[in-house]
Write an enzyme that holds these catalytic residues in place. Sequence first.
Site, PDB file in Angstrom:
ATOM      1  N   VAL A 168       0.681  -8.345   7.660  1.00  0.00           N
ATOM      2  CA  VAL A 168       0.484  -7.174   8.517  1.00  0.00           C
ATOM      3  C   VAL A 168      -0.991  -7.029   8.864  1.00  0.00           C
ATOM      4  O   VAL A 168      -1.353  -6.861  10.039  1.00  0.00           O
ATOM      5  CB  VAL A 168       0.987  -5.881   7.822  1.00  0.00           C
ATOM      6  CG1 VAL A 168       0.681  -4.664   8.680  1.00  0.00           C
ATOM      7  CG2 VAL A 168       2.474  -5.962   7.516  1.00  0.00           C
ATOM      8  N   ASP A 187     -10.757  -8.505   1.519  1.00  0.00           N
ATOM      9  CA  ASP A 187      -9.654  -9.232   0.899  1.00  0.00           C
ATOM     10  C   ASP A 187     -10.231 -10.392   0.099  1.00  0.00           C
ATOM     11  O   ASP A 187     -10.796 -11.320   0.686  1.00  0.00           O
ATOM     12  CB  ASP A 187      -8.697  -9.765   1.989  1.00  0.00           C
ATOM     13  CG  ASP A 187      -7.461 -10.441   1.401  1.00  0.00           C
ATOM     14  OD1 ASP A 187      -7.535 -10.949   0.265  1.00  0.00           O
ATOM     15  OD2 ASP A 187      -6.429 -10.457   2.093  1.00  0.00           O
ATOM     16  N   ARG A 248       2.009   0.577   0.783  1.00  0.00           N
ATOM     17  CA  ARG A 248       2.825   1.169  -0.269  1.00  0.00           C
ATOM     18  C   ARG A 248       2.054   2.330  -0.880  1.00  0.00           C
ATOM     19  O   ARG A 248       0.835   2.245  -1.049  1.00  0.00           O
ATOM     20  CB  ARG A 248       3.138   0.135  -1.372  1.00  0.00           C
ATOM     21  CG  ARG A 248       4.225  -0.869  -1.017  1.00  0.00           C
ATOM     22  CD  ARG A 248       5.619  -0.221  -0.949  1.00  0.00           C
ATOM     23  NE  ARG A 248       6.655  -1.173  -0.590  1.00  0.00           N
ATOM     24  CZ  ARG A 248       7.091  -1.424   0.637  1.00  0.00           C
ATOM     25  NH1 ARG A 248       6.541  -0.778   1.663  1.00  0.00           N
ATOM     26  NH2 ARG A 248       8.057  -2.289   0.852  1.00  0.00           N
ATOM     27  N   ASP A 271       2.582   6.648   6.210  1.00  0.00           N
ATOM     28  CA  ASP A 271       3.985   6.272   6.420  1.00  0.00           C
ATOM     29  C   ASP A 271       4.661   6.037   5.073  1.00  0.00           C
ATOM     30  O   ASP A 271       5.878   6.007   4.984  1.00  0.00           O
ATOM     31  CB  ASP A 271       4.068   5.004   7.281  1.00  0.00           C
ATOM     32  CG  ASP A 271       5.509   4.658   7.630  1.00  0.00           C
ATOM     33  OD1 ASP A 271       6.205   5.557   8.146  1.00  0.00           O
ATOM     34  OD2 ASP A 271       5.948   3.519   7.358  1.00  0.00           O
ATOM     35  N   GLU A 276       7.781   8.551  -3.349  1.00  0.00           N
ATOM     36  CA  GLU A 276       8.374   8.557  -2.017  1.00  0.00           C
ATOM     37  C   GLU A 276       9.826   9.003  -2.107  1.00  0.00           C
ATOM     38  O   GLU A 276      10.595   8.343  -2.807  1.00  0.00           O
ATOM     39  CB  GLU A 276       8.275   7.157  -1.417  1.00  0.00           C
ATOM     40  CG  GLU A 276       8.484   7.135   0.071  1.00  0.00           C
ATOM     41  CD  GLU A 276       8.071   5.815   0.697  1.00  0.00           C
ATOM     42  OE1 GLU A 276       6.866   5.541   0.804  1.00  0.00           O
ATOM     43  OE2 GLU A 276       8.989   5.064   1.044  1.00  0.00           O
ATOM     44  N   HIS A 295       8.476   6.557   6.117  1.00  0.00           N
ATOM     45  CA  HIS A 295       8.587   5.103   5.911  1.00  0.00           C
ATOM     46  C   HIS A 295       9.344   4.427   7.074  1.00  0.00           C
ATOM     47  O   HIS A 295      10.371   3.777   6.874  1.00  0.00           O
ATOM     48  CB  HIS A 295       9.287   4.818   4.569  1.00  0.00           C
ATOM     49  CG  HIS A 295       8.974   3.462   4.017  1.00  0.00           C
ATOM     50  ND1 HIS A 295       8.728   3.230   2.686  1.00  0.00           N
ATOM     51  CD2 HIS A 295       8.853   2.253   4.615  1.00  0.00           C
ATOM     52  CE1 HIS A 295       8.486   1.939   2.489  1.00  0.00           C
ATOM     53  NE2 HIS A 295       8.557   1.327   3.653  1.00  0.00           N
ATOM     54  N   GLY A 298       8.187  -0.181   9.251  1.00  0.00           N
ATOM     55  CA  GLY A 298       8.849  -1.491   9.192  1.00  0.00           C
ATOM     56  C   GLY A 298      10.053  -1.554  10.135  1.00  0.00           C
ATOM     57  O   GLY A 298      10.356  -0.601  10.856  1.00  0.00           O
TER      58      GLY A 298
HETATM   59  N1  LIG Z   1       5.749   0.811   6.000  1.00  0.00           N
HETATM   60  C1  LIG Z   1       6.670  -0.123   6.050  1.00  0.00           C
HETATM   61  O1  LIG Z   1       7.773   0.112   6.536  1.00  0.00           O
HETATM   62  C2  LIG Z   1       6.355  -1.515   5.529  1.00  0.00           C
HETATM   63  C3  LIG Z   1       7.088  -2.614   6.009  1.00  0.00           C
HETATM   64  C4  LIG Z   1       6.733  -3.894   5.581  1.00  0.00           C
HETATM   65  C5  LIG Z   1       5.705  -4.073   4.661  1.00  0.00           C
HETATM   66  N2  LIG Z   1       5.063  -2.980   4.167  1.00  0.00           N
HETATM   67  C6  LIG Z   1       3.965  -3.127   3.210  1.00  0.00           C
HETATM   68  O2  LIG Z   1       2.823  -3.597   3.933  1.00  0.00           O
HETATM   69  C7  LIG Z   1       1.962  -4.277   3.014  1.00  0.00           C
HETATM   70  C8  LIG Z   1       1.609  -5.628   3.603  1.00  0.00           C
HETATM   71  O3  LIG Z   1       2.789  -6.433   3.681  1.00  0.00           O
HETATM   72  P1  LIG Z   1       2.634  -7.991   4.012  1.00  0.00           P
HETATM   73  O4  LIG Z   1       3.991  -8.576   4.148  1.00  0.00           O
HETATM   74  O5  LIG Z   1       1.645  -8.117   5.107  1.00  0.00           O
HETATM   75  O6  LIG Z   1       1.945  -8.473   2.645  1.00  0.00           O
HETATM   76  P2  LIG Z   1       1.631  -9.972   2.202  1.00  0.00           P
HETATM   77  O7  LIG Z   1       2.674 -10.426   1.236  1.00  0.00           O
HETATM   78  O8  LIG Z   1       1.371 -10.836   3.382  1.00  0.00           O
HETATM   79  O9  LIG Z   1       0.287  -9.711   1.404  1.00  0.00           O
HETATM   80  C9  LIG Z   1      -0.286 -10.745   0.669  1.00  0.00           C
HETATM   81  C10 LIG Z   1      -1.751 -10.791   0.976  1.00  0.00           C
HETATM   82  O10 LIG Z   1      -2.401  -9.560   0.630  1.00  0.00           O
HETATM   83  C11 LIG Z   1      -3.764  -9.841   0.352  1.00  0.00           C
HETATM   84  N3  LIG Z   1      -4.142  -9.244  -0.931  1.00  0.00           N
HETATM   85  C12 LIG Z   1      -3.538  -9.403  -2.122  1.00  0.00           C
HETATM   86  N4  LIG Z   1      -4.210  -8.710  -3.078  1.00  0.00           N
HETATM   87  C13 LIG Z   1      -5.260  -8.113  -2.452  1.00  0.00           C
HETATM   88  C14 LIG Z   1      -6.327  -7.258  -2.897  1.00  0.00           C
HETATM   89  N5  LIG Z   1      -6.438  -6.917  -4.183  1.00  0.00           N
HETATM   90  N6  LIG Z   1      -7.226  -6.836  -1.982  1.00  0.00           N
HETATM   91  C15 LIG Z   1      -7.125  -7.189  -0.685  1.00  0.00           C
HETATM   92  N7  LIG Z   1      -6.141  -8.010  -0.224  1.00  0.00           N
HETATM   93  C16 LIG Z   1      -5.230  -8.449  -1.096  1.00  0.00           C
HETATM   94  C17 LIG Z   1      -3.914 -11.367   0.305  1.00  0.00           C
HETATM   95  O11 LIG Z   1      -4.411 -11.812   1.548  1.00  0.00           O
HETATM   96  C18 LIG Z   1      -2.480 -11.850   0.160  1.00  0.00           C
HETATM   97  O12 LIG Z   1      -2.301 -13.127   0.724  1.00  0.00           O
HETATM   98  C19 LIG Z   1       2.725  -4.366   1.690  1.00  0.00           C
HETATM   99  O13 LIG Z   1       2.308  -3.329   0.836  1.00  0.00           O
HETATM  100  C20 LIG Z   1       4.153  -4.160   2.123  1.00  0.00           C
HETATM  101  O14 LIG Z   1       4.945  -3.680   1.058  1.00  0.00           O
HETATM  102  C21 LIG Z   1       5.345  -1.716   4.596  1.00  0.00           C
END
Ligand SMILES: NC(=O)c1ccc[n+]([C@@H]2O[C@H](COP(=O)([O-])OP(=O)(O)OC[C@H]3O[C@@H](n4cnc5c(N)ncnc54)[C@H](O)[C@@H]3O)[C@@H](O)[C@H]2O)c1
Length: 337
Positions: A168, A187, A248, A271, A276, A295, A298
Amino acid sequence: MTVRRPPALLVMDAATFRVQFGQRQLGRLRALVELADPIRIDDLDTPAARRRLGEAEVLLTSWGCPPLTAERLADAPRLRAIFHCAGTVRPFVTDEVWRRGILVTSAADANAIPVAEFTLAAIIFAGKKAPFLAQDARTHRDDWSYVERRGELSNRGRTVGVVGFSRVGRRVVERLRGLETEVLVADPYAGQDEVRAAGGELVALAELLERCDVLTLHVPSLPATHHLIGAAELALLRDGTTVINTARGAVLDTAALEHECASGRIDAILDVTDPEPLPAHSVLYDLPNVMITPHIAGSLGNETWRMSESALDELERHLSGRPPRTAVTPDEFAVSA
Ligand SMILES: NC(=O)c1ccc[n+]([C@@H]2O[C@H](COP(=O)([O-])OP(=O)(O)OC[C@H]3O[C@@H](n4cnc5c(N)ncnc54)[C@H](O)[C@@H]3O)[C@@H](O)[C@H]2O)c1
């Protein structure tokens, strides 16, 4: 040459199945695999489910798939691959899946699209303080004196801090290209070159917090990211910063955020929350400088088709002997959503 269609089973709740597998997706699926009744289940422990598990070489999973424990997988000796039609596979993939060497793919990339879109909208609205002015308008009506009190209302020349160059996070950085904003990224797993290529600058978290006008969180919820943004981190933000959380709830310390928002120093667009939903008495519901959505960033509705189509693409690749594009590995689990 006719390609053999392996026996397959869908494991997801009924509502998710109805939304994600319309005529088009089911037609595509039937052309690729053998489906027997029941084609979809979400209780893996009934006699019918155990019989179907015994036949299946392929599972298509989605929301509502129960944990694939060693006991349940013992019922599925022929299982070779799981194509997940949603984001994280954490709720159901167990060590036994990895031990068996079962291929697992995820549609987290497809799910990142609507989250990035929603976040971009939130960033632009944050620049104009639009959600908070909308709240003010309800109480002040035709007395527009409240507008000045919200400070500078502009997206031009703003600094956006993106925490987590995740699926994201990187899409958010890319989508900000069209705006005249400076984009900072924090990151520990990202490299400066890839961040620059997307349009951002990689900096340490503390520097990002001190420099940004809008802070947007995109890290997965992991023990290492629990309260990544707490009282000390919020204190580094300048007055009037907007905090956006579409990741999250637990990555942000709710009590510390409540304190900063109640004082009026910081604004928030949330969101996701922790817990939650927030309890009914939470002060965050009442603050005019806080916008909460349930929420919804997504995939919802036909946005979820991207995820089932992506899983079907992976299934198609698998059956024609091509390598998967979205395979999940046990190592990735340590740092991903
Ligand atoms: N609001 C919604 O409806 C919704 C929907 C989908 C995902 N999400 C959330 O969005 C977030 C991102 O999802 P994603 O699929 O892009 O995640 P992802 O699995 O791609 O994230 C992994 C990446 O996060 C980074 N990361 C890990 N630890 C870190 C730290 N300590 N500091 C900085 N960066 C770090 C690294 O680049 C790692 O490769 C998650 O929390 C996910 O649960 C929310």
